[in-house]
Design a protein around this motif. Structure first.
Motif, PDB file in Angstrom:
ATOM      1  N   LEU A 270       3.349  -0.085  -9.276  1.00 42.40           N
ATOM      2  CA  LEU A 270       2.590   0.127 -10.507  1.00 42.40           C
ATOM      3  C   LEU A 270       3.523  -0.030 -11.712  1.00 42.40           C
ATOM      4  O   LEU A 270       3.203  -0.694 -12.696  1.00 42.40           O
ATOM      5  CB  LEU A 270       1.993   1.537 -10.484  1.00 42.40           C
ATOM      6  CG  LEU A 270       0.647   1.785 -11.121  1.00 42.40           C
ATOM      7  CD1 LEU A 270      -0.394   0.843 -10.600  1.00 42.40           C
ATOM      8  CD2 LEU A 270       0.227   3.224 -10.862  1.00 42.40           C
TER       9      LEU A 270
ATOM     10  N   THR B 108      -1.461  -4.027 -14.642  1.00 46.86           N
ATOM     11  CA  THR B 108      -1.429  -3.381 -13.331  1.00 46.86           C
ATOM     12  C   THR B 108      -2.476  -3.985 -12.405  1.00 46.86           C
ATOM     13  O   THR B 108      -2.486  -3.710 -11.219  1.00 46.86           O
ATOM     14  CB  THR B 108      -1.677  -1.865 -13.448  1.00 46.86           C
ATOM     15  OG1 THR B 108      -2.890  -1.674 -14.166  1.00 46.86           O
ATOM     16  CG2 THR B 108      -0.549  -1.173 -14.157  1.00 46.86           C
ATOM     17  N   ARG B 109      -3.352  -4.830 -12.977  1.00 50.85           N
ATOM     18  CA  ARG B 109      -4.295  -5.513 -12.092  1.00 50.85           C
ATOM     19  C   ARG B 109      -3.560  -6.421 -11.105  1.00 50.85           C
ATOM     20  O   ARG B 109      -4.090  -6.745 -10.060  1.00 50.85           O
ATOM     21  CB  ARG B 109      -5.336  -6.289 -12.881  1.00 50.85           C
ATOM     22  CG  ARG B 109      -4.853  -7.578 -13.473  1.00 50.85           C
ATOM     23  CD  ARG B 109      -5.891  -8.228 -14.348  1.00 50.85           C
ATOM     24  NE  ARG B 109      -6.188  -7.445 -15.519  1.00 50.85           N
ATOM     25  CZ  ARG B 109      -7.426  -7.172 -15.937  1.00 50.85           C
ATOM     26  NH1 ARG B 109      -8.453  -7.647 -15.283  1.00 50.85           N
ATOM     27  NH2 ARG B 109      -7.624  -6.455 -17.012  1.00 50.85           N
TER      28      ARG B 109
ATOM     29  N   ILE C 237       0.824  -1.205   0.000  1.00 55.23           N
ATOM     30  CA  ILE C 237       0.000   0.000   0.000  1.00 55.23           C
ATOM     31  C   ILE C 237       0.861   1.259   0.000  1.00 55.23           C
ATOM     32  O   ILE C 237       0.542   2.249  -0.645  1.00 55.23           O
ATOM     33  CB  ILE C 237      -0.990  -0.033   1.182  1.00 55.23           C
ATOM     34  CG1 ILE C 237      -1.945  -1.198   0.956  1.00 55.23           C
ATOM     35  CG2 ILE C 237      -1.740   1.286   1.324  1.00 55.23           C
ATOM     36  CD1 ILE C 237      -2.935  -1.445   2.046  1.00 55.23           C
ATOM     37  N   GLU C 238       2.021   1.204   0.706  1.00 55.02           N
ATOM     38  CA  GLU C 238       2.873   2.396   0.788  1.00 55.02           C
ATOM     39  C   GLU C 238       3.609   2.678  -0.514  1.00 55.02           C
ATOM     40  O   GLU C 238       3.711   3.831  -0.940  1.00 55.02           O
ATOM     41  CB  GLU C 238       3.881   2.244   1.932  1.00 55.02           C
ATOM     42  CG  GLU C 238       3.318   2.766   3.238  1.00 55.02           C
ATOM     43  CD  GLU C 238       4.202   2.426   4.413  1.00 55.02           C
ATOM     44  OE1 GLU C 238       5.418   2.219   4.211  1.00 55.02           O
ATOM     45  OE2 GLU C 238       3.663   2.359   5.532  1.00 55.02           O
TER      46      GLU C 238
ATOM     47  N   ILE D  85       2.887   2.072  -3.609  1.00 55.76           N
ATOM     48  CA  ILE D  85       1.967   1.702  -4.683  1.00 55.76           C
ATOM     49  C   ILE D  85       2.444   2.159  -6.064  1.00 55.76           C
ATOM     50  O   ILE D  85       2.372   1.406  -7.033  1.00 55.76           O
ATOM     51  CB  ILE D  85       0.566   2.246  -4.341  1.00 55.76           C
ATOM     52  CG1 ILE D  85      -0.510   1.382  -4.976  1.00 55.76           C
ATOM     53  CG2 ILE D  85       0.384   3.677  -4.731  1.00 55.76           C
ATOM     54  CD1 ILE D  85      -1.860   1.583  -4.327  1.00 55.76           C
ATOM     55  N   THR D  86       2.998   3.387  -6.165  1.00 55.32           N
ATOM     56  CA  THR D  86       3.416   3.882  -7.488  1.00 55.32           C
ATOM     57  C   THR D  86       4.602   3.074  -8.008  1.00 55.32           C
ATOM     58  O   THR D  86       4.687   2.779  -9.193  1.00 55.32           O
ATOM     59  CB  THR D  86       3.820   5.365  -7.422  1.00 55.32           C
ATOM     60  OG1 THR D  86       4.518   5.589  -6.218  1.00 55.32           O
ATOM     61  CG2 THR D  86       2.614   6.270  -7.476  1.00 55.32           C
TER      62      THR D  86
ATOM     63  N   HIS E 126      -8.605 -13.393 -12.731  1.00 57.17           N
ATOM     64  CA  HIS E 126      -7.788 -12.367 -13.376  1.00 57.17           C
ATOM     65  C   HIS E 126      -6.464 -12.918 -13.872  1.00 57.17           C
ATOM     66  O   HIS E 126      -5.966 -12.500 -14.921  1.00 57.17           O
ATOM     67  CB  HIS E 126      -7.595 -11.188 -12.441  1.00 57.17           C
ATOM     68  CG  HIS E 126      -8.832 -10.359 -12.331  1.00 57.17           C
ATOM     69  ND1 HIS E 126      -9.163  -9.443 -13.289  1.00 57.17           N
ATOM     70  CD2 HIS E 126      -9.847 -10.366 -11.445  1.00 57.17           C
ATOM     71  CE1 HIS E 126     -10.318  -8.900 -12.983  1.00 57.17           C
ATOM     72  NE2 HIS E 126     -10.755  -9.452 -11.865  1.00 57.17           N
TER      73      HIS E 126
ATOM     74  N   VAL F 134      -4.035  -4.866  -3.934  1.00 59.43           N
ATOM     75  CA  VAL F 134      -4.249  -3.742  -3.022  1.00 59.43           C
ATOM     76  C   VAL F 134      -5.692  -3.762  -2.499  1.00 59.43           C
ATOM     77  O   VAL F 134      -5.943  -3.477  -1.327  1.00 59.43           O
ATOM     78  CB  VAL F 134      -3.933  -2.406  -3.723  1.00 59.43           C
ATOM     79  CG1 VAL F 134      -4.390  -1.235  -2.877  1.00 59.43           C
ATOM     80  CG2 VAL F 134      -2.447  -2.305  -3.973  1.00 59.43           C
TER      81      VAL F 134
ATOM     82  N   LEU G 286      -1.300  -5.542  -9.341  1.00 52.63           N
ATOM     83  CA  LEU G 286      -1.216  -4.713  -8.146  1.00 52.63           C
ATOM     84  C   LEU G 286      -2.611  -4.393  -7.611  1.00 52.63           C
ATOM     85  O   LEU G 286      -2.883  -4.519  -6.423  1.00 52.63           O
ATOM     86  CB  LEU G 286      -0.477  -3.411  -8.473  1.00 52.63           C
ATOM     87  CG  LEU G 286      -0.515  -2.360  -7.381  1.00 52.63           C
ATOM     88  CD1 LEU G 286       0.405  -2.781  -6.255  1.00 52.63           C
ATOM     89  CD2 LEU G 286      -0.095  -1.007  -7.925  1.00 52.63           C
ATOM     90  N   ALA G 287      -3.505  -4.002  -8.547  1.00 55.62           N
ATOM     91  CA  ALA G 287      -4.818  -3.484  -8.129  1.00 55.62           C
ATOM     92  C   ALA G 287      -5.613  -4.508  -7.332  1.00 55.62           C
ATOM     93  O   ALA G 287      -6.147  -4.202  -6.260  1.00 55.62           O
ATOM     94  CB  ALA G 287      -5.612  -3.060  -9.360  1.00 55.62           C
ATOM     95  N   ILE G 288      -5.680  -5.734  -7.842  1.00 56.81           N
ATOM     96  CA  ILE G 288      -6.441  -6.771  -7.152  1.00 56.81           C
ATOM     97  C   ILE G 288      -5.847  -6.995  -5.766  1.00 56.81           C
ATOM     98  O   ILE G 288      -6.551  -7.121  -4.770  1.00 56.81           O
ATOM     99  CB  ILE G 288      -6.408  -8.095  -7.942  1.00 56.81           C
ATOM    100  CG1 ILE G 288      -6.837  -7.886  -9.379  1.00 56.81           C
ATOM    101  CG2 ILE G 288      -7.214  -9.171  -7.244  1.00 56.81           C
ATOM    102  CD1 ILE G 288      -8.287  -7.828  -9.615  1.00 56.81           C
TER     103      ILE G 288
ATOM    104  N   LEU H 175      -1.151  -1.821 -19.540  1.00 60.70           N
ATOM    105  CA  LEU H 175      -1.869  -1.280 -18.375  1.00 60.70           C
ATOM    106  C   LEU H 175      -2.696  -2.363 -17.682  1.00 60.70           C
ATOM    107  O   LEU H 175      -2.882  -2.351 -16.474  1.00 60.70           O
ATOM    108  CB  LEU H 175      -2.788  -0.141 -18.810  1.00 60.70           C
ATOM    109  CG  LEU H 175      -2.177   1.245 -18.847  1.00 60.70           C
ATOM    110  CD1 LEU H 175      -3.255   2.267 -19.137  1.00 60.70           C
ATOM    111  CD2 LEU H 175      -1.495   1.565 -17.511  1.00 60.70           C
ATOM    112  N   SER H 176      -3.186  -3.287 -18.489  1.00 60.61           N
ATOM    113  CA  SER H 176      -4.015  -4.353 -17.949  1.00 60.61           C
ATOM    114  C   SER H 176      -3.263  -5.166 -16.890  1.00 60.61           C
ATOM    115  O   SER H 176      -3.866  -5.714 -15.978  1.00 60.61           O
ATOM    116  CB  SER H 176      -4.470  -5.259 -19.088  1.00 60.61           C
ATOM    117  OG  SER H 176      -5.512  -6.074 -18.667  1.00 60.61           O
TER     118      SER H 176
END
Lengths: 596, 78
Positions: free
Chosen positions: A409, A506-507, A402-403, A405-406, A563, A513, A509-511, A503-504
């Protein structure tokens, strides 16, 4: 795959079919769908199922009927596992089975018939009992009406007469029913219902006795019945396969596919049992060739996940190996929690070993992803979200999701670049193999756009030195030109497509997070409850914590799986996979234990 | 008055929220068609499942935008 034609004498047909079934490697083509006209002229006909087929299917129906009607005293799956089939079992199968079934029928059928009779009788009596009660109520109310009417003392009361005659009629009909059923002229309702109860009791006792007898018969016969069912099914398959053959008066002809590595031994084995001629045919159309995935264990297990979207075309690259390597890594990266990972690992092992709900094979697939989740859990320092950090101050070995994150990404996008590049390279090689030069050029062009674009973006972000700018822009430019030339202009859409593909990823990470966020929120809630409400608060905190973590865990199994697969199916396979392959289904015996 | 941080928060909230709504609308249509197709033909389950999650990319991109807004704009604004 080798395409073969096997020609033999009709008198040897049974032996050849048997051998083929035992070898289990020939994918039989249905000749009847396209007997070549030249062969038709020479007198080749469509094969008819063996004359035994009718007899076998009749016996099979009987066996299945017995198995369905006899009480289940054994676990059927268990029995099937233990049944051992020997070659000698097939000798004289039909006559011995017929006489055996006759014997079973003699013992079982009378009992089944009696049971059915008893059941019907019971139903009738029970119905009678309830109807009698209803009728009595009706009659009583009628009698009361008459009483009231009488009290009015009218002189010419037509209505009263009508009611009385109606009551008389009803009573008469009821009495006649009772007489018919119980041979009794007395009408004593208490006696009657006692009698009905007694009859029902004796009925039930008889039923119990019959069921016990049936159970002992089931114990005696069901194992053998199961074995006979399997034997008959095998014989039935052998009898039916002939309908895919071509035949003449003296010869039969079967066409099919054999994996190249089994070709020699198959021919040798067949020649041992009969004099046959095997002709190797040229493969005219690649679309017709059945596809057999050939992976060593444990990669083979992941073929199931590939079959979800179809098989590759014959001769194309089999991407199962990626589903075995990268899919679990992606899953682990998304879940990335070693508390959840441990639970999934244990549950997976348990479901696999005990085959709970028949999920044994499927649970095997979750084990590797669970292990990767544990690994990434340590890297991200997640144990039920931030619980490990809060309680025991466990630090992440790599980064907190979470910290940073970028940072992550970018990292996940780079994984996407690597994965997509691999896909494009595979596509490039495959196109070269098929001599589709234009397509090969397009793959190369897109690869240039991908790599060049990535280098350029990284320079812009200050991650790579400025001096590389020339390389990045050069690759990008050349890639665009090559793509546009190869696709006659349409290819410029690929530039946006490939960007979206990256970009897809990055899921990954997204899932993760989202899952980590839910876990964090759960822990925070539990913490608030326990600090606010004192001792009862701790109980509430435990309930809330366990409940929400459980829901999050279920989502953590489902979401990363879907995913992870999607990244492979859509983004990765999209670069080389065509699908639409025909599955190789050999003519084979589906039994566990076979002794020849 | 809404502070600058507030605007950024609203912006990134909208970015992920609106894309989530868009994804939901798309998935509702695809999902119902997918269920209808694989009840007719069971082997379509895999493809149906994958098609259903395709619009999730919209949400992922919304998420990325939202993260970038928070970390880059907020980082640059302060």
């Amino acid at each position: 795959m080798v395409k073969v034609q096997i020609i033999g004498l009709n008198k040897d047909r049974e032996r050849v079919v048997k051998k083929l079934h035992e070898l289990g490697v020939l994918h039989v083509e249905d000749l009847t769908k396209r007997v070549p006209s030249e062969l038709l002229e020479k007198g080749l006909e469509v094969g008819k199922p063996d004359e035994k087929a009718g007899e076998i299917s009749e016996l099979l129906v009987k066996v299945k009927g017995f198995l369905a009607n006899l009480p289940k005293v054994y676990d059927e799956g268990d029995i099937e596992k233990r049944i051992e089939i020997k070659k000698s079992d097939f000798e004289n199968l039909i006559p011995t089975t017929s006489s055996f079934l006759q014997q079973v029928e003699n013992e079982v059928t009378p009992l089944l018939k009696r049971l059915e009779e008893l059941n019907e009788e019971q139903k009738r009596l029970e119905e009678f009992e309830t109807n009698l009660k209803k009728k009595m109520k009706e009659l009583l109310s009628l009698a009361r009406k008459i009483e009231r009417r009488k009290r009015l003392r009218k002189r010419k009361d037509e209505k009263l007469k009508e009611l009385v005659s109606h009551l008389r009629q009803e009573l008469q009909s009821l009495l006649s029913v009772i007489e018919e059923k119980f041979e009794e002229r007395d009408f004593d309702i208490k006696k009657l219902s006692k009698k009905v109860k007694k009859k029902l009791r004796s009925l039930k006792n008889e039923k119990k006795k019959i069921l016990k007898e049936l159970e002992s018969l089931a114990r005696k016969y069901s194992k053998k019945l199961h074995k006979i069912r399997i034997l008959l099914e095998i014989e039935y398959q052998r009898a039916l396969i002939v309908s895919k053959f071509g035949v003449t008066k003296r010869l039969f002809l079967v066409e099919g596919w054999i994996p190249a590595k089994f070709y020699e031994t198959t021919v040798d084995e067949l020649k041992k049992v009969a004099e046959i001629e095997v002709i190797k045919l040229d493969i005219k159309n690649k679309e017709d060739v059945p596809v057999m995935l050939d992976n060593p264990q444990p990669i083979k297990e992941y073929e199931t996940t590939l079959k979800l979207i179809g098989l590759p075309k014959y001769g194309d690259f089999d991407p199962t190996i990626f589903l075995f390597f990268t899919f679990p890594i992606f899953y682990g990266m998304m879940l990335g929690d070693w508390g959840y990972g441990l639970i999934i690992l244990m549950a997976g092992l348990y479901f696999w070993k005990k085959n709970v709900w028949g999920l044994g094979r499927l649970s095997k697939l979750i084990i590797l992803p669970a292990i990767w989740s544990i690994i990434f859990g340590f890297l991200f320092g997640e144990f039920f979200g931030n619980l490990g950090m809060e309680l025991f101050h466990w630090k992440p070995l790599w980064e907190d999701r979470i910290e940073s994150i970028t940072h992550l990404l970018v990292f996940t996008s780079l994984i996407g670049v690597a994965h997509l590049s691999t896909g494009l390279l595979i596509g490039f090689i495959q196109c070269l193999k098929h001599r589709e030069n234009k397509h090969a050029m397009e793959k190369l062009g897109v690869l240039g756009i991908l790599i060049g674009g990535t280098i350029y973006v990284l320079i812009m972000m200050g991650q790579l030195p400025q001096s590389l700018q020339f390389v990045g822009l050069g690759l990008l430019g050349v890639g665009i030109v090559v793509t546009i030339v190869a696709t006659k202009g349409l290819g410029f859409l690929e530039i946006f497509g490939i960007g979206g593909n990256v970009l897809s990823y990055t899921r990954l990470l997204a899932i993760g997070v989202a899952s980590a966020g839910t876990a964090l929120a759960t822990n925070e809630m539990a913490k608030t409850f326990s600090s606010m409400l004192g001792t009862p608060g701790i109980l509430v905190a435990i309930v809330v914590g366990v409940g929400f973590h459980f829901i999050n865990l279920l989502l953590g199994i489902l979401s990363p799986t879907i995913h992870g697969l999607r990244l492979h199916y859509v983004e990765f396979f999209g670069k080389f996979f065509e699908g639409g392959g025909k599955e190789y289904r050999p003519f084979k015996m589906e039994i566990k234990k076979y002794k020849s | 008055m809404v502070s600058q941080a507030g605007w950024i928060a609203i912006g990134s909230g909208l970015a992920i929220g609106l894309s989530a709504i868009a994804t939901a609308i798309a998935e509702a249509a695809i999902g119902s068609a997918a269920v209808a197709s694989f009840t007719e033909k069971e082997e379509l389950f895999g493809k149906a499942l994958i098609l259903t999650v395709i619009p999730e990319t919209i949400l992922i991109i919304g998420f990325v935008v939202s993260i970038l807004q928070i970390f880059m704009l907020a980082g640059g604004g302060e």
